[in-house]
Write a protein that holds these residues in place. Structure first.
Motif, mmCIF file in Angstrom:
data_model
loop_
_atom_site.group_PDB
_atom_site.id
_atom_site.type_symbol
_atom_site.label_atom_id
_atom_site.label_comp_id
_atom_site.label_asym_id
_atom_site.label_seq_id
_atom_site.Cartn_x
_atom_site.Cartn_y
_atom_site.Cartn_z
ATOM 1 N N ALA A 199 0.822 -1.110 0.024
ATOM 2 C CA ALA A 199 0.007 -0.084 0.040
ATOM 3 C C ALA A 199 0.914 1.139 -0.038
ATOM 4 O O ALA A 199 2.045 1.223 0.575
ATOM 5 C CB ALA A 199 -0.751 0.277 1.284
ATOM 6 N N VAL A 209 -3.647 0.456 -3.430
ATOM 7 C CA VAL A 209 -3.288 -0.904 -2.603
ATOM 8 C C VAL A 209 -3.281 -1.886 -3.903
ATOM 9 O O VAL A 209 -4.068 -2.139 -4.635
ATOM 10 C CB VAL A 209 -4.359 -1.277 -1.878
ATOM 11 C CG1 VAL A 209 -4.030 -2.519 -1.171
ATOM 12 C CG2 VAL A 209 -4.480 -0.099 -0.755
ATOM 13 N N HIS A 220 -11.907 -2.913 -2.293
ATOM 14 C CA HIS A 220 -12.377 -1.644 -2.311
ATOM 15 C C HIS A 220 -13.195 -1.006 -1.580
ATOM 16 O O HIS A 220 -13.073 -0.057 -0.527
ATOM 17 C CB HIS A 220 -12.722 -1.377 -3.690
ATOM 18 C CG HIS A 220 -12.536 0.137 -4.225
ATOM 19 N ND1 HIS A 220 -13.530 0.517 -5.354
ATOM 20 C CD2 HIS A 220 -11.764 1.218 -3.817
ATOM 21 C CE1 HIS A 220 -12.956 1.984 -5.526
ATOM 22 N NE2 HIS A 220 -12.262 2.503 -4.567
ATOM 23 N N LEU A 223 -12.030 -1.303 2.330
ATOM 24 C CA LEU A 223 -11.369 -0.132 2.569
ATOM 25 C C LEU A 223 -11.760 1.389 2.818
ATOM 26 O O LEU A 223 -11.521 1.923 3.867
ATOM 27 C CB LEU A 223 -10.177 -0.075 1.535
ATOM 28 C CG LEU A 223 -9.050 -1.126 1.419
ATOM 29 C CD1 LEU A 223 -8.134 -0.908 0.117
ATOM 30 C CD2 LEU A 223 -8.094 -1.170 2.697
ATOM 31 N N LEU A 227 -11.544 2.627 6.600
ATOM 32 C CA LEU A 227 -10.724 3.630 6.598
ATOM 33 C C LEU A 227 -11.482 4.994 6.567
ATOM 34 O O LEU A 227 -10.876 6.178 6.779
ATOM 35 C CB LEU A 227 -9.690 3.506 5.483
ATOM 36 C CG LEU A 227 -8.778 2.365 5.443
ATOM 37 C CD1 LEU A 227 -7.903 2.563 4.236
ATOM 38 C CD2 LEU A 227 -7.952 2.298 6.783
ATOM 39 N N ILE A 234 -9.534 5.848 -3.520
ATOM 40 C CA ILE A 234 -8.776 4.620 -3.087
ATOM 41 C C ILE A 234 -8.648 3.928 -4.485
ATOM 42 O O ILE A 234 -9.603 3.739 -5.062
ATOM 43 C CB ILE A 234 -9.674 3.818 -2.038
ATOM 44 C CG1 ILE A 234 -9.669 4.279 -0.990
ATOM 45 C CG2 ILE A 234 -8.581 2.374 -1.951
ATOM 46 C CD1 ILE A 234 -10.652 3.691 0.289
ATOM 47 N N GLU A 255 -4.729 -6.660 4.418
ATOM 48 C CA GLU A 255 -4.862 -5.625 3.369
ATOM 49 C C GLU A 255 -5.188 -4.104 4.148
ATOM 50 O O GLU A 255 -4.464 -2.965 3.696
ATOM 51 C CB GLU A 255 -5.890 -5.990 2.535
ATOM 52 C CG GLU A 255 -5.367 -7.259 1.719
ATOM 53 C CD GLU A 255 -6.432 -7.840 0.922
ATOM 54 O OE1 GLU A 255 -6.215 -8.123 -0.292
ATOM 55 O OE2 GLU A 255 -7.570 -7.900 1.280
ATOM 56 N N ILE A 256 -5.916 -4.113 5.326
ATOM 57 C CA ILE A 256 -6.524 -3.043 5.629
ATOM 58 C C ILE A 256 -5.502 -2.353 6.378
ATOM 59 O O ILE A 256 -5.091 -1.224 6.716
ATOM 60 C CB ILE A 256 -7.662 -3.319 6.342
ATOM 61 C CG1 ILE A 256 -8.788 -3.964 5.492
ATOM 62 C CG2 ILE A 256 -8.054 -1.936 7.085
ATOM 63 C CD1 ILE A 256 -10.227 -4.339 6.094
ATOM 64 N N ALA A 259 -2.822 -0.740 4.376
ATOM 65 C CA ALA A 259 -3.374 0.371 3.930
ATOM 66 C C ALA A 259 -3.270 1.633 5.087
ATOM 67 O O ALA A 259 -2.719 2.911 4.552
ATOM 68 C CB ALA A 259 -4.602 0.247 3.389
ATOM 69 N N LYS A 260 -3.822 1.109 5.977
ATOM 70 C CA LYS A 260 -3.825 2.227 7.156
ATOM 71 C C LYS A 260 -2.389 2.882 7.548
ATOM 72 O O LYS A 260 -1.959 3.874 7.677
ATOM 73 C CB LYS A 260 -4.379 1.883 8.230
ATOM 74 C CG LYS A 260 -4.494 2.684 9.591
ATOM 75 C CD LYS A 260 -5.761 3.692 9.335
ATOM 76 C CE LYS A 260 -5.905 4.964 10.118
ATOM 77 N NZ LYS A 260 -6.815 5.852 9.997
#
Lengths: 829, 164
Positions: A199, A209, A220, A223, A227, A234, A255-256, A259-260
């Motif tokens: 990410a 990502v 998608h 996220l 988020l 995104i 994945e989350i 990304a964060k």
């Protein structure tokens, strides 16, 4: 009557796939192959206990470790998510409870993987243990403490009950009633690529990502939700997956997390899971206990089926509500079943969550039904192939549970494997220790309803054509190895009369490509293919109109073939495809076309009827031959004969690969693959742990175990499929497990009513036989403490039903009701 | 091979026929040096425990699992990865037939299988079907069911024999 297969330039030709060169040169860029400047690395701390409250987490030492940039815990991720709207029960990092060994508790982002791993070890977590639920018996027995605060009751996630017609009367009036209990052990996808995600903030400050996901659209959405960012800011790019099989269909915590972290640090962050962690991601085959009570006439016709299934769901919802319905949705699509009751129950346990693996929910029920049919044939002294031929569901019909069948090539499939395997010379005729077994199956070509209920297309394709003569095809579909990019370019090439190599595919990128719901549910060929045909036909029409004006040839006489556009009646009159595009661009301006696909509305209108409908179903029949050593129980499979109703084979070399890959994976499930658990010794922690989260000890077939496979493709030219095509990615797996169990019975006369069929079980059954006891190994009984709800009563179509349940409470609002119910549709592996 | 201040190793080796010098952490495997330090990401990993065969490379012409070989062991030795299979820009016959005959689906296990098959054909130009299966038994593939791979190796062997 055999359908006519039209002549085609590209479709039906065995070709090198468009991404073939990239793969054999190692140039395909998988997620872990990506590396960005200033990139950091993430490692997760995972729960070491199966069920506990988190009393405290101390991250101070970890955060102070040299090279550590960030340490995250659950407090950063308060918003739950999940793939189905009805079970948003996951958090990127656990909040106050861990629910299985492997549940992620904290994350460290550091300068490299080794530093992150060191720092993960410096985090201390204090747990207050809760009761561990090791299997459904535990979960049914103890309602408290609950693993989740939602669900139907206690630790029951979902219990459903559907009835179609007077099944009790039909079974009571039958000549024979068969009552069998079966068990299907859980197993996992085992893609060779471990999940990986990168990410980053793009230069504009938006999130990008890259991930090994089968479903960029669902990632998608997840996220955006977790988020709290506009989805438009995104971008999810699905990198080619190094195998998926359903295991990369859920949005995942890792994945989350990255990304964060990338947003917080404004630096690229990567995570690549270890093989052990992949076993914890799981979402694989549910262990299912099932009971089939089936009434049959003396000539082998089914009068009614009463099915109960009990699913061990693991710790989270995942696709589980859909999986539950799928254990009972497709029996009627295969065989003529005039009355039917299905009850399914999924419970939570403290194990990695189960979900969609290739065949999603249907292989377990298929195993039970096909083994029971073998027992029925034996008892009635009817050949198992003839028994099935006599009960194949009729074409162009509605089933008792309102599934709409179109073309059905199942009888042709059965006849094909009977002939190719010399079945009649072998069944019950081979010497002791050798045997053959037969089984059939059906599968969806895409789910008829979307997971997130709406009126939007399931797949979209855009085409860009310009004066270079080049064509770019954009689609959100994800290449997971099955060849979806190849299907995309092949369909466009066929319509435009050019070669696949002339077309560039851009896929699986939420910024660049129109939405396709993902590579699951065997939906891509049918749905993306139809969208691509629509987009390409629109481009062809536009070009044809322009060329017609320019060359003064009537538009209906124009042909597109061999990279030319020309007068059919005078083929020398024409232009190259590139010239044709220039003519069109000059007349119409910049050329872009779109196509989309939305399935027809299903006939089923009862609650739960959203799972099972499909634009069309594929069908398969298989014969498996086995050699069983009565001394050791060792099983060798020398050969498999399989026939698959593919509708139309778009690229036979890829179709064959899907069939053989399914045979392989099915035999793995039949013979050895087990996602099994054990308790650690009391002196350690007594925790419930995965028995063998490694590629070595989780047994899967190698080159040495793979039998010879004879494949026949039955082309039934389904009118709803692109160029007549149906699915092939999942259906051919389904008959393998029951065909193998039936072959073992033919070889040594013992029934192994559970999967996997192992040498130990065969020896146990042979011993029982020698002792004069029933020669069977399998579950003893189906539990009587499942809290079944009152059945929804649905009158079958032939009794005047309209697809609704007569006793269903009035829905509050159509929109809301459908959102909740039909949200359960559309899942696969 | 020399140890640099800070514990890094200065390695000199031949990769795909080209001399390469690199500084690597002493704990790194050949797999990690290839992928992370030399950006040769064609070599894959499925377990990093020697269980799947995805990371196979040739070390002095012999197939090894690069996840089980320390980079430090490779000083002054010859390494061939999937990137080194092509010859003057032309695909190796194994690559060509793998692409044509469906022997690669997702493509993730493919580099390791190509390398292992290349080692087989180097020592046995006309392998039997059983020899091919034995040679590749340590390479897992979840997509193909293996049969199209075996056929592709046979076809590549035939083509190589015809050319030699």
């Amino acid at each position: 009557m055999k359908p006519t297969i039209p002549a085609s330039a590209v479709i039906g030709r065995s070709r090198r796939r468009v991404d073939g060169r990239s793969k054999v040169t190692g140039q395909t860029r998988f997620a872990d192959d990506l590396s960005l400047p200033r990139m950091l690395h993430c490692k997760l701390l995972r729960a070491s206990v199966p069920h506990a409250r988190i009393v405290g987490i101390d991250t101070a030492r970890s955060a102070a470790h040299p090279g550590v940039h960030l340490v995250l815990t659950g407090s950063t991720f308060p918003i739950p998510y999940g793939v189905l709207p009805v079970s948003h029960d996951e958090h990127a990092l656990c909040q106050d409870t861990v629910r299985f060994v492997g549940d992620p508790v904290a994350a460290v982002i550091a300068r490299d993987e080794a530093t992150a791993a060191e720092a993960v070890d410096l985090i201390t977590v204090e747990y207050e243990p809760l009761r561990t639920y090791a299997d459904p018996a535990d979960s049914l027995r103890f309602p408290e403490p609950r693993i989740h605060e939602y669900g139907d009751s206690g630790n029951v996630h979902k219990a459903v009950s559907l009835q179609f017609g007077d099944v009790d009367g039909a079974i009571a009036g039958a000549d024979h009633v068969f009552d069998d209990v079966f068990f299907f052990e859980g197993n996992t996808h085992l893609p060779i690529e471990q999940h990986a995600t990168v990410a980053a903030k793009d230069p504009d400050g938006k999130l990008v990502v890259w991930s090994s996901t089968q479903t960029p659209h669902y990632l998608h959405r997840s996220l955006a939700k977790t988020l709290q960012m506009p989805a438009a800011h995104i971008r999810v790019i699905a990198t080619p997956n190094g195998g998926g099989f359903g295991g990369k269909s859920d949005p995942f915590n890792h994945e989350i997390v990255v990304a964060k972290a990338a947003l917080l640090l404004d630096r690229p962050v990567k995570i690549c899971l270890t093989r052990e962690e992949v076993f914890y991601c799981h979402r694989g085959r549910h262990p299912v206990l099932m009971r089939f009570r089936t009434g049959v006439t003396k000539d082998g016709r089914i009068t009614g089926v009463d099915l109960q299934t009990l699913l061990d769901g693991g710790a989270y919802g995942s696709y589980g509500v859909a999986s539950t319905f799928y254990t009972g949705a497709l029996q009627t699509v295969t065989y003529d079943i005039p009355t039917y009751r299905f009850r399914g129950c999924r419970v939570f346990t403290n194990k990695p969550p189960c979900g969609p693996k290739r065949g999603h929910g249907t292989p377990q029920g298929r195993f039970g039904q096909e083994v029971q049919l073998d027992k029925i044939a034996e008892k009635l002294a009817i050949d198992p192939a003839d028994l099935r031929l006599n009960i194949v569901a009729p074409p162009d019909s509605l089933t008792a549970n309102y599934m709409r069948i179109g073309t059905i090539g199942l009888a042709d499939c059965v006849r094909a494997v009977v002939a190719s395997s010399a079945w009649k010379d072998k069944h019950r005729k081979l010497p002791y220790g050798r045997g053959v077994g037969l089984a059939c199956s059906s599968y969806l070509s895409g789910a008829g309803l979307p997971i997130n209920w709406n009126d939007l297309p399931h797949s979209g394709v855009q085409l860009k054509l310009d004066r270079s003569g080049g064509v770019t095809a954009f689609c959100g579909a994800t290449e997971i190895g099955q060849g979806s990019d190849d299907v995309l370019v092949a369909t466009v090439a066929e319509v435009l009369g050019i070669e696949p190599f002339d077309i560039r595919a851009v896929t699986g990128d939420t910024d660049l490509t129109p939405v396709d719901l993902g590579s699951y549910s065997s939906r891509v060929t049918l749905m993306m293919g139809n969208a691509a045909i629509q987009a390409a036909t629109r481009a062809r029409d536009l070009i044809a109109a322009a060329v017609s004006r320019k060359l003064e040839i009537p538009v209906e006489r124009l042909a597109f073939a061999g990279r030319r556009v020309f007068d059919r009646e005078s083929p020398d009159r024409g232009v190259t495809f590139q010239e044709a595009v220039c003519i069109a661009e000059a007349q119409c301006g910049t050329i872009g076309t779109t196509g989309s696909y939305t399935p027809a509305k299903p006939a089923a209108r009862y609650k739960g009827g959203g799972v099972g409908p499909s634009p069309t179903y594929s069908y398969t029949a298989a014969v498996v031959e086995v050699e069983v050593d009565p001394e050791t129980g060792w099983i060798v499979v020398p050969k498999v004969w399989i026939a698959h109703d593919i509708g139309r084979s778009l690229n036979p070399i890829l179709v064959r690969g899907q069939v053989e890959g399914s045979v392989y994976m099915g035999l793995g499930e039949a013979l050895m693959e087990e996602q099994a658990f054990r308790r650690l010794p009391a002196r350690l922690s007594n925790a419930l742990v995965h028995k063998f989260p490694s590629l070595l000890e989780y047994k899967s077939p190698t080159f040495l175990e793979m039998p010879e496979v004879h494949t026949d493709l039955i082309e039934s030219m389904d009118p709803s499929g692109p160029f007549g095509a149906k699915e092939v990615g999942q259906g051919p797996l389904l008959p393998m497990m029951p065909a193998l169990a039936n072959a073992v019975y033919d070889a040594v006369g013992v029934r192994i009513d559970e999967v996997p069929v192992t040498p130990e079980k065969i020896l146990k059954a042979l011993k029982l036989k020698a002792d004069g006891k029933p020669a069977r190994v399998g579950p003893a009984a189906f539990p009587d403490n499942v809290p079944w709800p009152e059945a929804l009563m649905v009158t079958p179509p032939w009794e005047g039903g309209d697809g609704r349940a007569s006793n269903e409470p009035e829905r509050k609002s159509k929109r809301k009701a459908e959102a909740g119910i039909e949200a359960t549709a559309g899942v696969r592996s | 091979m020399t140890v640099q201040p800070g514990g890094k190793l200065r390695l000199a080796l031949s990769v795909n026929g080209e001399p390469v010098e690199t500084l690597a952490d002493g704990y790194k495997t050949l797999l990690e040096v290839l992928r992370e330090d030399l950006q040769l990401t064609g070599t894959k990993h499925g377990c990093e425990l020697g269980e799947c065969g995805a990371c196979a490379v040739l070390l002095d012409g012999e197939p090894v699992l690069s996840c089980l070989v320390l980079a430090a062991e490779c000083h002054s030795r010859r390494v061939t990865t999937v990137e080194g299979l092509t010859d003057d820009g032309a695909l190796h016959p194994l690559q060509d037939v793998f692409a044509d005959l469906g022997a690669s689906q997702c493509g993730y296990c493919t580099p390791g299988i190509l390398i292992t098959a290349r080692a087989l054909l180097d020592r046995e130009p006309n392998p039997s079907r059983d020899q091919i299966k034995d040679a590749l038994a340590g390479n897992l593939c979840r997509c193909t069911g293996y049969l199209q791979i075996v056929e592709a190796v046979e076809a590549a062997a035939a083509r190589l024999r015809g050319n030699s």
